[in-house]
Design a protein around this motif. Structure first.
Motif, short mmCIF file in Angstrom:
data_model
loop_
_atom_site.label_atom_id
_atom_site.label_comp_id
_atom_site.label_asym_id
_atom_site.label_seq_id
_atom_site.Cartn_x
_atom_site.Cartn_y
_atom_site.Cartn_z
N ARG A 155 0.88 -1.18 0.00
CA ARG A 155 0.00 0.00 0.00
C ARG A 155 0.91 1.22 0.00
O ARG A 155 1.71 1.43 0.90
N VAL A 156 0.78 2.01 -1.04
CA VAL A 156 1.62 3.20 -1.19
C VAL A 156 1.20 4.24 -0.15
O VAL A 156 0.01 4.53 0.02
N ASN A 157 2.18 4.81 0.55
CA ASN A 157 1.91 5.85 1.53
C ASN A 157 1.87 7.20 0.82
O ASN A 157 2.90 7.80 0.52
N THR A 158 0.66 7.68 0.54
CA THR A 158 0.49 8.91 -0.25
C THR A 158 0.88 10.17 0.51
O THR A 158 0.88 11.26 -0.06
N MET A 246 -6.63 10.99 5.21
CA MET A 246 -6.99 12.26 5.85
C MET A 246 -5.93 13.34 5.64
O MET A 246 -6.06 14.45 6.15
N GLU A 247 -4.88 13.00 4.88
CA GLU A 247 -3.79 13.94 4.55
C GLU A 247 -3.18 14.57 5.80
O GLU A 247 -2.79 15.74 5.81
N ASN A 248 -3.14 13.78 6.89
CA ASN A 248 -2.55 14.24 8.17
C ASN A 248 -3.36 15.36 8.84
O ASN A 248 -2.86 16.02 9.75
N LYS A 249 -4.59 15.58 8.38
CA LYS A 249 -5.41 16.66 8.95
C LYS A 249 -6.54 16.04 9.77
O LYS A 249 -7.18 15.08 9.33
N GLY A 250 -6.81 16.61 10.94
CA GLY A 250 -7.82 16.05 11.82
C GLY A 250 -7.16 15.19 12.89
O GLY A 250 -5.95 15.27 13.11
N GLN A 251 -7.95 14.32 13.53
CA GLN A 251 -7.44 13.51 14.63
C GLN A 251 -7.85 12.05 14.46
O GLN A 251 -9.01 11.75 14.20
N LYS A 266 3.22 3.45 16.99
CA LYS A 266 3.95 4.74 17.10
C LYS A 266 5.20 4.72 16.22
O LYS A 266 5.51 5.70 15.54
N ARG A 267 5.93 3.61 16.28
CA ARG A 267 7.16 3.47 15.50
C ARG A 267 6.86 3.53 14.00
O ARG A 267 7.53 4.23 13.24
N ARG A 268 5.81 2.82 13.58
CA ARG A 268 5.43 2.81 12.17
C ARG A 268 4.92 4.18 11.72
O ARG A 268 5.20 4.62 10.60
N ALA A 269 4.16 4.85 12.60
CA ALA A 269 3.62 6.18 12.26
C ALA A 269 4.75 7.18 12.02
O ALA A 269 4.69 8.01 11.10
N LYS A 270 5.80 7.08 12.85
CA LYS A 270 6.95 7.98 12.68
C LYS A 270 7.60 7.76 11.33
O LYS A 270 7.92 8.70 10.61
N ARG A 271 7.79 6.47 10.96
CA ARG A 271 8.40 6.16 9.66
C ARG A 271 7.52 6.63 8.50
O ARG A 271 8.01 7.07 7.47
N ASN A 272 6.19 6.54 8.69
CA ASN A 272 5.23 6.93 7.65
C ASN A 272 5.01 8.44 7.55
O ASN A 272 4.37 8.91 6.62
N GLY A 273 5.51 9.19 8.55
CA GLY A 273 5.24 10.64 8.57
C GLY A 273 3.80 10.96 8.87
O GLY A 273 3.26 11.98 8.42
N ALA A 274 3.13 10.09 9.65
CA ALA A 274 1.72 10.30 10.03
C ALA A 274 1.70 10.96 11.41
O ALA A 274 2.08 10.35 12.41
N HIS A 275 1.28 12.22 11.45
CA HIS A 275 1.40 13.01 12.68
C HIS A 275 0.08 13.22 13.42
O HIS A 275 0.05 13.87 14.47
N ASN A 276 -1.02 12.72 12.87
CA ASN A 276 -2.32 13.03 13.49
C ASN A 276 -2.90 11.83 14.25
O ASN A 276 -4.10 11.72 14.45
N ILE A 277 -2.03 10.91 14.67
CA ILE A 277 -2.49 9.69 15.36
C ILE A 277 -2.18 9.80 16.86
O ILE A 277 -1.04 10.09 17.24
#
Length: 404
Positions: A155-158, A246-251, A266-277
């Protein structure tokens, strides 16, 4: 194909751990592949695929080899000989293979292939429940599909790249991929490869996620800026997909009863650049109650039998027990009853499982909708994904909306 002694010994060692000590096949294979740094890609593939193959066909091979559990090493070599004979591999002149009855093996295979529980190598109870819930015609096709080796799908991380860019980057590494129709962020590998060692993976450009699993987050209809609860987030495969949609917008509030899984998220989110989790451990009912009537969207990726993902977890056939399925159905209903209260008026809920059994899927949704908690909801649509039709994992998802 020529058999190499050290590789075959690794397979036998792995099977001992899986069959006799109850270890998980994927963890055992991870350990086996670290044994010898001199092994090349073909050696590693042989160890992994042969081990999985014999795990997948355990009942059939044991029946042909006329051995019973617990399997000693001699029994496992006999099962290995059955595997090699049926694959058309010439057995070397080793003591383990002395007196292997080649013609008898092929004759027994032909004979047992007329009986589904042996042909598809499944426990009696599993064959019975599949036949009862899906009917003979569908179950025949479905269990055959679930015994095939799973494709590797990314799954491509857009948040970080596009499907086209990632495809080009992987092509430069001699990893060829195909786009998949109706899966906007998916790339399917043409041949198996170790994608985890690539810079693209380390940079968070993709996750390995089956095509059917990728449908779930899409089903949730999320929009940037929403408050979304992933109520059974685990290590966060679908949470990360929601973050990209959600393009990192919202919660996104990612919840689970297991703290260690949320640490992995948390570790995977950091690698993915996902900041709204925001991970939250469900250590009491208060955690859920605080969110009553607050969420625009709730995903319940419910714990289930996992019968839809046997292609990638073949050892689950031997670990799963019928009592577990009865128990998990009670848990599923408790979860949907309680967690649905987090959806606000006009909000939506997706109930999903990686099972193909109607009793875990549409029947659970019907039961919920006729209960007191479910009277405020209506079913918008559902999707029953069967492996023999999709070519991917078996899944179920239902979209419900909370009425005014």
């Amino acid at each position: 194909m020529r058999l190499h002694r050290n590789l075959c010994f690794s397979v036998i060692d792995g099977l001992t751990l899986i069959f006799n000590e109850g270890k998980y096949a994927d963890k055992v294979i991870q350990q086996l592949l670290k044994r010898d740094k001199r092994w090349g890609a073909r050696d590693r593939a042989f160890v992994a695929e042969t081990t999985y193959d014999i795990v997948r066909w355990k009942r059939l091979y044991a029946e042909i080899a006329e051995v019973k559990e617990p399997f000693d090493r001699e029994n496992l070599w006999r099962m290995f000989a059955v595997w090699a004979t049926l694959k058309g591999i010439k057995l070397p002149d080793w003591k383990y293979f002395e007196g292997t009855p080649l013609r008898k093996i092929k004759g027994r295979f032909d004979e047992l292939s007329k009986i589904r529980k042996f042909k598809e190598s499944i426990p009696d109870w599993m064959d019975e429940i599949g036949r009862k819930e899906l009917g003979d015609a569908v179950w025949n096709k479905e269990i055959a599909a679930l015994n095939q080796q799973a494709d590797v799908v990314l799954r491509v991380n857009t948040l970080k790249t596009t499907k086209e860019k990632l495809q080009t980057e992987l092509f430069d590494l001699d990893i060829e991929t195909d786009f998949l129709e109706n899966h906007p962020n998916a790339l399917k590998l043409k041949e198996r490869a170790n994608v985890f060692s690539t810079e693209a993976f380390k940079n968070g450009y993709f996750e390995v996620q089956d095509a059917s699993s990728q449908l779930v987050a899409e089903y949730l209809n999320v929009q940037p800026g929403m408050r979304v609860v992933d109520a059974c987030a685990g290590a966060g495969g679908k949470t990360l997909h929601i973050a990209s949609l959600m393009e990192n917008k919202g919660q996104i509030i990612a919840m689970d009863i297991y703290d260690n899984k949320l640490h992995e998220l948390k570790r995977r989110a950091k690698r993915n650049g996902a900041h709204n989790i925001e991970p939250r451990v469900i250590d009491s009912t208060k955690v859920i109650k605080k969110l009553y009537d607050k969420a625009d969207r709730v995903l319940i990726d419910a714990p289930c039998s996992g019968l839809g993902v046997l292609r990638r977890n073949p050892d689950a056939k031997w670990k799963l027990q019928p009592e577990f399925i009865d128990k998990i159905k009670e848990t599923q209903q408790e979860i949907i009853q309680q967690y649905s209260r987090m959806v606000k008026v006009g909000g939506q809920l997706v109930y999903a499982t990686c099972s193909v059994l109607p009793s875990e899927n549409q029947e659970q949704v019907e039961k919920f909708l006729t209960s007191e908690a479910g009277t405020n909801f209506k079913l918008i649509k559902d999707n029953k994904v069967l492996s023999h039709k999709s070519g991917f994992d078996g899944f179920y998802m239902a979209l419900l909306e909370r009425k005014a």
